[in-house]
Motif scaffolding. Structure first.
Motif: not given
Length: 348
Positions: A271-276
């Motif tokens: 989820d964090k990877a997608i955000e960045y």
């Protein structure tokens, strides 16, 4: 086998050297692209500045300032020496390396005849960078060490930015040569002294820029060693420094967002990877000519696959393929096609 793209990219400039390294990890296959961009400028640079870009300065401004003739008679000779060095730098920018090396030897002879200590040091520095650009790391390290010794012989303290800058180059070379222990010692030396300098002047741009570059280089080394948690710590610091210097909307911010997306992917923080990565693609749209922007879309596509979001993944991998075609980037096109084929197999 999950395919994900990690690269350390930089803003475009007139002179680029690309080193390609394949990292075979336990579960993932990565291809690391490290465009090392060199451009003469008046400041150290970790992020993209106006009319300048990153990473190692071909000729360090702090050395150029040492060119002060002792008397009027010497002035013309020193100016001739400076002109010879400038010509060699222009040849390096044109990638005419053999001619540049010949010109530098002429400059070295001029400096030796003049017995100009700082001139000799400066020529060694340019020679070292030329060797670095040609991937002759053994020669580059030897020359950088000579520059370091000559600066210290003049009484320049180890916390001076000139010393730290050369030390960072040596640490980077050790990293490339696989001497991880020595590289890590070098990176930590740079970070320790830069943090100390920052406590004295928290708004010093030279310190901030060199600190950001040191953090990013160290993070990349940690990433290559699969030390993802530590790499994340330093990438995030480099990211905030980049924003402080240049704001959100610049190419180097996009690169660091990709770095953060990559390391979160490896930590399975999807989820964090997608955000960045989503943020990187949105800002990246404002720089249509940005090097390897297509890879970021492929990275996002592969991350979305992990979340089962196949349609969104397909859109991003297709976008990555189109961008790769525009740039005529065969490797990026290949990665995009692999991503699309994977999606097809998963939804069929």
């Amino acid at each position: 086998m999950n395919i994900f793209k990690y690269f350390q990219g930089f803003a475009k400039s007139g002179y680029t050297v690309t080193n390609i390294c394949l990292l075979n990890l336990k579960k993932y296959k990565f291809t690391t692209y490290s465009p090392q961009i060199n451009k003469i400028k008046s400041r150290y640079s970790t992020c993209k500045l106006t009319n300048s870009s990153q990473i190692f300065i071909i000729s360090s401004s702090f050395l150029f300032n040492l060119f002060k003739p002792d008397n009027e008679k010497e002035k013309d000779d020193v100016e001739e020496l400076k002109m010879t060095i400038k010509r060699s730098i222009l040849l390096i920018q044109k990638e005419e390396f053999l001619k540049a090396e010949q010109m530098l030897h002429i400059a070295l002879r001029q400096a030796q005849i003049l017995q100009h200590y700082d001139g000799i040091t400066y020529v060694y520095d340019v020679m070292a960078n030329l060797a670095y650009n040609r991937n002759d790391f053994k020669k580059a390290e030897k020359l950088f060490l000579s520059v370091l010794k000559r600066l210290m012989a003049k009484g320049i303290p180890e916390n001076d930015l000139a010393i730290i800058h050369i030390s960072l180059k040596i640490a980077d070379i050790c990293d490339k040569k696989g001497d991880i222990k020595k590289a890590e010692t070098g990176y930590k030396f740079c970070l320790e002294h830069l943090q100390s300098n920052l406590t004295k002047d928290s708004e010093n741009k030279d310190v901030l820029q060199l600190l950001g570059l040191s953090l990013e280089k160290y993070a990349c080394m940690l990433f290559s060693q699969s030390r993802y948690t530590a790499a994340h710590k330093y990438f995030i610091q480099a990211y905030y420094i980049c924003i402080k210097i240049n704001g959100e909307e610049n190419e180097q911010t996009v690169v660091l967002l990709n770095d953060l997306g990559s390391v979160n992917y490896m930590l399975q923080n999807y989820d964090k990877a997608i955000e960045y990565l989503t943020k990187a693609t949105k800002i990246g749209k404002k720089f249509p000519d940005m090097i390897d922007l297509g890879f970021i879309h492929v990275n996002l596509g592969n991350t979305l696959i992990e979340k089962g979001l196949y349609e969104e993944a397909k859109l991003n991998c297709s976008k990555g393929e189109r961008l790769a075609k525009n740039e005529n980037n065969q490797k990026s096109m290949s990665e995009a096609k692999e991503c699309l084929e994977k999606i097809k197999s998963l939804i069929s």
